[in-house]
Design a protein around this motif. Structure first.
Motif, PDB file in Angstrom:
ATOM      1  N   GLY A 173     -31.303   4.563 -32.558  1.00 21.05           N
ATOM      2  CA  GLY A 173     -30.379   4.031 -33.566  1.00 21.05           C
ATOM      3  C   GLY A 173     -31.045   3.471 -34.811  1.00 21.05           C
ATOM      4  O   GLY A 173     -30.486   2.589 -35.463  1.00 21.05           O
ATOM      5  N   TYR A 174     -32.206   3.982 -35.173  1.00 18.74           N
ATOM      6  CA  TYR A 174     -32.919   3.482 -36.352  1.00 18.74           C
ATOM      7  C   TYR A 174     -32.305   3.975 -37.663  1.00 18.74           C
ATOM      8  O   TYR A 174     -32.640   3.461 -38.727  1.00 18.74           O
ATOM      9  N   VAL A 175     -31.445   4.982 -37.602  1.00 17.82           N
ATOM     10  CA  VAL A 175     -30.741   5.426 -38.808  1.00 17.82           C
ATOM     11  C   VAL A 175     -29.593   4.440 -39.012  1.00 17.82           C
ATOM     12  O   VAL A 175     -28.601   4.469 -38.290  1.00 17.82           O
ATOM     13  N   LEU A 176     -29.771   3.539 -39.972  1.00 18.91           N
ATOM     14  CA  LEU A 176     -28.828   2.445 -40.155  1.00 18.91           C
ATOM     15  C   LEU A 176     -27.591   2.848 -40.942  1.00 18.91           C
ATOM     16  O   LEU A 176     -26.495   2.395 -40.670  1.00 18.91           O
ATOM     17  N   GLU A 177     -27.799   3.670 -41.938  1.00 22.09           N
ATOM     18  CA  GLU A 177     -26.707   4.055 -42.808  1.00 22.09           C
ATOM     19  C   GLU A 177     -26.984   5.475 -43.287  1.00 22.09           C
ATOM     20  O   GLU A 177     -28.109   5.787 -43.678  1.00 22.09           O
ATOM     21  N   ILE A 178     -25.978   6.309 -43.242  1.00 25.09           N
ATOM     22  CA  ILE A 178     -26.165   7.691 -43.718  1.00 25.09           C
ATOM     23  C   ILE A 178     -24.909   8.120 -44.465  1.00 25.09           C
ATOM     24  O   ILE A 178     -23.789   7.904 -43.992  1.00 25.09           O
ATOM     25  N   THR A 179     -25.135   8.673 -45.644  1.00 18.87           N
ATOM     26  CA  THR A 179     -24.044   9.074 -46.527  1.00 18.87           C
ATOM     27  C   THR A 179     -24.279  10.493 -47.003  1.00 18.87           C
ATOM     28  O   THR A 179     -25.418  10.883 -47.260  1.00 18.87           O
ATOM     29  N   GLN A 180     -23.205  11.245 -47.126  1.00 14.69           N
ATOM     30  CA  GLN A 180     -23.294  12.584 -47.685  1.00 14.69           C
ATOM     31  C   GLN A 180     -22.446  12.629 -48.936  1.00 14.69           C
ATOM     32  O   GLN A 180     -21.276  12.255 -48.943  1.00 14.69           O
ATOM     33  N   THR A 188     -28.179  10.762 -48.052  1.00 15.07           N
ATOM     34  CA  THR A 188     -29.032   9.595 -48.257  1.00 15.07           C
ATOM     35  C   THR A 188     -28.902   8.735 -47.016  1.00 15.07           C
ATOM     36  O   THR A 188     -27.830   8.638 -46.417  1.00 15.07           O
ATOM     37  N   ALA A 189     -30.016   8.138 -46.623  1.00 17.09           N
ATOM     38  CA  ALA A 189     -30.003   7.310 -45.419  1.00 17.09           C
ATOM     39  C   ALA A 189     -30.969   6.156 -45.566  1.00 17.09           C
ATOM     40  O   ALA A 189     -31.946   6.227 -46.316  1.00 17.09           O
ATOM     41  N   GLU A 190     -30.682   5.097 -44.835  1.00 13.16           N
ATOM     42  CA  GLU A 190     -31.615   3.997 -44.649  1.00 13.16           C
ATOM     43  C   GLU A 190     -32.055   4.062 -43.200  1.00 13.16           C
ATOM     44  O   GLU A 190     -31.221   4.118 -42.296  1.00 13.16           O
ATOM     45  N   TYR A 224     -40.895  -3.985 -44.062  1.00  8.62           N
ATOM     46  CA  TYR A 224     -39.955  -5.107 -44.107  1.00  8.62           C
ATOM     47  C   TYR A 224     -38.528  -4.630 -44.359  1.00  8.62           C
ATOM     48  O   TYR A 224     -37.591  -5.113 -43.745  1.00  8.62           O
ATOM     49  N   ARG A 225     -38.406  -3.672 -45.250  1.00 11.48           N
ATOM     50  CA  ARG A 225     -37.094  -3.110 -45.584  1.00 11.48           C
ATOM     51  C   ARG A 225     -36.975  -1.709 -44.994  1.00 11.48           C
ATOM     52  O   ARG A 225     -37.985  -1.026 -44.832  1.00 11.48           O
ATOM     53  N   PRO A 226     -35.749  -1.271 -44.750  1.00 10.76           N
ATOM     54  CA  PRO A 226     -35.577   0.114 -44.269  1.00 10.76           C
ATOM     55  C   PRO A 226     -36.090   1.111 -45.310  1.00 10.76           C
ATOM     56  O   PRO A 226     -36.044   0.856 -46.519  1.00 10.76           O
ATOM     57  N   TYR A 227     -36.565   2.242 -44.843  1.00 14.42           N
ATOM     58  CA  TYR A 227     -37.015   3.294 -45.744  1.00 14.42           C
ATOM     59  C   TYR A 227     -35.806   4.070 -46.252  1.00 14.42           C
ATOM     60  O   TYR A 227     -34.805   4.211 -45.559  1.00 14.42           O
ATOM     61  N   GLN A 228     -35.914   4.559 -47.474  1.00 12.91           N
ATOM     62  CA  GLN A 228     -34.854   5.321 -48.124  1.00 12.91           C
ATOM     63  C   GLN A 228     -35.169   6.808 -47.986  1.00 12.91           C
ATOM     64  O   GLN A 228     -36.249   7.251 -48.371  1.00 12.91           O
ATOM     65  N   VAL A 229     -34.237   7.552 -47.430  1.00  6.55           N
ATOM     66  CA  VAL A 229     -34.408   8.984 -47.218  1.00  6.55           C
ATOM     67  C   VAL A 229     -33.372   9.730 -48.054  1.00  6.55           C
ATOM     68  O   VAL A 229     -32.204   9.330 -48.096  1.00  6.55           O
ATOM     69  N   GLN A 230     -33.819  10.806 -48.709  1.00  8.60           N
ATOM     70  CA  GLN A 230     -32.926  11.690 -49.446  1.00  8.60           C
ATOM     71  C   GLN A 230     -33.218  13.128 -49.018  1.00  8.60           C
ATOM     72  O   GLN A 230     -34.380  13.545 -49.022  1.00  8.60           O
ATOM     73  N   VAL A 231     -32.168  13.830 -48.639  1.00  5.57           N
ATOM     74  CA  VAL A 231     -32.312  15.213 -48.197  1.00  5.57           C
ATOM     75  C   VAL A 231     -31.205  16.034 -48.852  1.00  5.57           C
ATOM     76  O   VAL A 231     -30.053  15.599 -48.906  1.00  5.57           O
ATOM     77  N   THR A 232     -31.565  17.217 -49.317  1.00  8.35           N
ATOM     78  CA  THR A 232     -30.575  18.150 -49.840  1.00  8.35           C
ATOM     79  C   THR A 232     -30.489  19.325 -48.874  1.00  8.35           C
ATOM     80  O   THR A 232     -31.506  19.938 -48.552  1.00  8.35           O
ATOM     81  N   ALA A 275     -36.558  17.201 -49.181  1.00 16.69           N
ATOM     82  CA  ALA A 275     -36.502  16.020 -48.321  1.00 16.69           C
ATOM     83  C   ALA A 275     -37.570  15.039 -48.790  1.00 16.69           C
ATOM     84  O   ALA A 275     -38.732  15.403 -48.940  1.00 16.69           O
ATOM     85  N   ASN A 276     -37.150  13.805 -49.035  1.00 18.69           N
ATOM     86  CA  ASN A 276     -38.057  12.764 -49.500  1.00 18.69           C
ATOM     87  C   ASN A 276     -37.783  11.464 -48.773  1.00 18.69           C
ATOM     88  O   ASN A 276     -36.645  11.171 -48.421  1.00 18.69           O
ATOM     89  N   CYS A 277     -38.853  10.685 -48.597  1.00 23.46           N
ATOM     90  CA  CYS A 277     -38.731   9.386 -47.949  1.00 23.46           C
ATOM     91  C   CYS A 277     -39.612   8.397 -48.708  1.00 23.46           C
ATOM     92  O   CYS A 277     -40.663   8.767 -49.240  1.00 23.46           O
TER      93      CYS A 277
END
Length: 143
Positions: free
Chosen positions: A28-35, A41-43, A49-57, A66-68
Protein backbone atom coordinates in the motif's frame (compact mmCIF):
# COMPACT_ATOMS: atom_id res chain seq x y z
CA UNK A 1 -6.01 -1.58 -27.94
CA UNK A 2 -3.16 -3.45 -26.24
CA UNK A 3 -3.41 -4.02 -22.54
CA UNK A 4 -0.64 -3.13 -20.10
CA UNK A 5 0.49 -6.24 -18.20
CA UNK A 6 2.92 -7.19 -15.44
CA UNK A 7 5.17 -8.65 -18.13
CA UNK A 8 5.32 -5.26 -19.90
CA UNK A 9 6.28 -3.57 -16.64
CA UNK A 10 8.86 -6.24 -15.74
CA UNK A 11 10.58 -5.80 -19.12
CA UNK A 12 11.19 -2.13 -18.33
CA UNK A 13 12.62 -2.69 -14.82
CA UNK A 14 15.48 -4.77 -13.51
CA UNK A 15 14.43 -7.78 -11.45
CA UNK A 16 15.28 -6.13 -8.11
CA UNK A 17 13.26 -3.00 -8.88
CA UNK A 18 10.33 -5.08 -10.08
CA UNK A 19 10.33 -7.23 -6.93
CA UNK A 20 10.66 -4.24 -4.62
CA UNK A 21 8.01 -2.34 -6.59
CA UNK A 22 5.68 -5.33 -6.29
CA UNK A 23 6.18 -5.29 -2.52
CA UNK A 24 5.56 -1.53 -2.42
CA UNK A 25 2.33 -2.05 -4.37
CA UNK A 26 1.15 -4.93 -2.12
CA UNK A 27 2.07 -3.02 1.05
CA UNK A 28 0.00 0.00 0.00
CA UNK A 29 2.87 2.44 -0.59
CA UNK A 30 1.00 4.04 -3.50
CA UNK A 31 -0.72 6.75 -1.49
CA UNK A 32 -2.51 8.67 -4.18
CA UNK A 33 -2.96 7.96 -7.88
CA UNK A 34 -4.72 10.12 -10.44
CA UNK A 35 -5.35 9.71 -14.13
CA UNK A 36 -5.80 12.77 -16.32
CA UNK A 37 -6.25 11.54 -19.87
CA UNK A 38 -3.17 9.45 -20.71
CA UNK A 39 -1.18 10.87 -17.78
CA UNK A 40 -0.91 9.07 -14.46
CA UNK A 41 0.44 10.87 -11.41
CA UNK A 42 1.06 9.21 -8.08
CA UNK A 43 2.59 9.78 -4.69
CA UNK A 44 4.50 6.75 -3.49
CA UNK A 45 6.07 6.27 -0.08
CA UNK A 46 9.76 5.60 -0.03
CA UNK A 47 12.82 6.15 2.10
CA UNK A 48 12.60 9.94 1.77
CA UNK A 49 10.86 12.30 4.14
CA UNK A 50 8.19 13.08 1.57
CA UNK A 51 6.50 10.68 -0.84
CA UNK A 52 8.09 10.45 -4.27
CA UNK A 53 6.22 11.94 -7.23
CA UNK A 54 5.65 9.59 -10.16
CA UNK A 55 4.43 10.58 -13.63
CA UNK A 56 3.65 8.00 -16.29
CA UNK A 57 2.11 8.40 -19.73
CA UNK A 58 0.25 5.34 -21.07
CA UNK A 59 -1.06 5.34 -24.64
CA UNK A 60 -2.92 2.37 -26.12
CA UNK A 61 -1.63 0.07 -23.38
CA UNK A 62 2.01 1.09 -23.90
CA UNK A 63 4.16 3.07 -21.50
CA UNK A 64 5.36 6.13 -23.41
CA UNK A 65 7.22 7.84 -20.57
CA UNK A 66 7.82 7.29 -16.87
CA UNK A 67 9.52 9.58 -14.37
CA UNK A 68 10.02 9.58 -10.63
CA UNK A 69 11.44 12.18 -8.26
CA UNK A 70 13.57 9.56 -6.46
CA UNK A 71 17.34 9.45 -7.04
CA UNK A 72 17.29 5.98 -8.69
CA UNK A 73 19.71 5.80 -11.62
CA UNK A 74 20.54 2.12 -12.24
CA UNK A 75 18.64 1.47 -15.43
CA UNK A 76 14.98 0.74 -16.04
CA UNK A 77 12.04 1.77 -13.90
CA UNK A 78 12.48 2.39 -10.18
CA UNK A 79 10.34 0.57 -7.61
CA UNK A 80 8.03 3.60 -7.25
CA UNK A 81 7.16 3.58 -10.96
CA UNK A 82 6.67 -0.20 -10.83
CA UNK A 83 4.35 0.13 -7.80
CA UNK A 84 2.35 2.85 -9.56
CA UNK A 85 1.92 0.79 -12.72
CA UNK A 86 0.95 -2.34 -10.79
CA UNK A 87 -1.67 -0.32 -8.92
CA UNK A 88 -2.91 1.02 -12.28
CA UNK A 89 -3.41 -2.44 -13.80
CA UNK A 90 -4.70 -4.24 -10.68
CA UNK A 91 -6.86 -1.59 -9.01
CA UNK A 92 -8.24 0.67 -11.74
CA UNK A 93 -11.41 1.43 -9.77
CA UNK A 94 -9.38 3.15 -7.03
CA UNK A 95 -7.76 5.65 -9.40
CA UNK A 96 -9.12 9.17 -9.25
CA UNK A 97 -10.10 10.22 -12.77
CA UNK A 98 -9.68 13.87 -13.69
CA UNK A 99 -10.59 15.83 -16.80
CA UNK A 100 -7.61 16.20 -19.16
CA UNK A 101 -5.97 19.63 -18.93
CA UNK A 102 -6.58 20.32 -22.62
CA UNK A 103 -10.32 19.87 -22.02
CA UNK A 104 -10.26 22.07 -18.90
CA UNK A 105 -8.59 24.91 -20.80
CA UNK A 106 -10.27 24.48 -24.20
CA UNK A 107 -12.99 27.11 -23.87
CA UNK A 108 -10.93 29.82 -22.15
CA UNK A 109 -10.02 33.01 -24.01
CA UNK A 110 -6.40 34.16 -24.29
CA UNK A 111 -7.05 36.77 -21.57
CA UNK A 112 -8.61 34.17 -19.25
CA UNK A 113 -5.61 31.85 -19.81
CA UNK A 114 -3.22 34.70 -19.05
CA UNK A 115 -5.04 35.55 -15.82
CA UNK A 116 -5.13 31.89 -14.81
CA UNK A 117 -1.38 31.56 -15.37
CA UNK A 118 -0.67 34.71 -13.37
CA UNK A 119 -2.86 33.53 -10.49
CA UNK A 120 -1.29 30.05 -10.35
CA UNK A 121 2.20 31.52 -10.67
CA UNK A 122 1.54 33.81 -7.70
CA UNK A 123 0.82 30.70 -5.60
CA UNK A 124 3.54 28.39 -6.92
CA UNK A 125 7.18 29.39 -7.45
CA UNK A 126 7.95 26.06 -9.17
CA UNK A 127 5.33 26.94 -11.78
CA UNK A 128 7.07 30.25 -12.44
CA UNK A 129 10.40 28.46 -12.83
CA UNK A 130 8.84 25.99 -15.25
CA UNK A 131 7.49 28.87 -17.34
CA UNK A 132 10.93 30.51 -17.34
CA UNK A 133 12.55 27.24 -18.46
CA UNK A 134 10.06 26.79 -21.28
CA UNK A 135 10.51 30.40 -22.43
CA UNK A 136 14.27 29.85 -22.59
CA UNK A 137 13.75 26.75 -24.74
CA UNK A 138 11.40 28.54 -27.10
CA UNK A 139 14.03 31.28 -27.57
CA UNK A 140 16.65 28.78 -28.76
CA UNK A 141 14.40 26.59 -30.91
CA UNK A 142 14.22 27.42 -34.62
CA UNK A 143 10.92 28.81 -35.81
Amino acid sequence: MAKLTEANIAREANSSSFERGYSYYQDGYVLEITQRGEQLTAEVEGSGYRPYQVQVTVQSGKIVSANCSCPYDWGGYCKHIVATLLHYIHEPSTIERQTPLTTLLADLTAEQLKQLIIQVAAENLDFVRAIERERQWTKVLPT
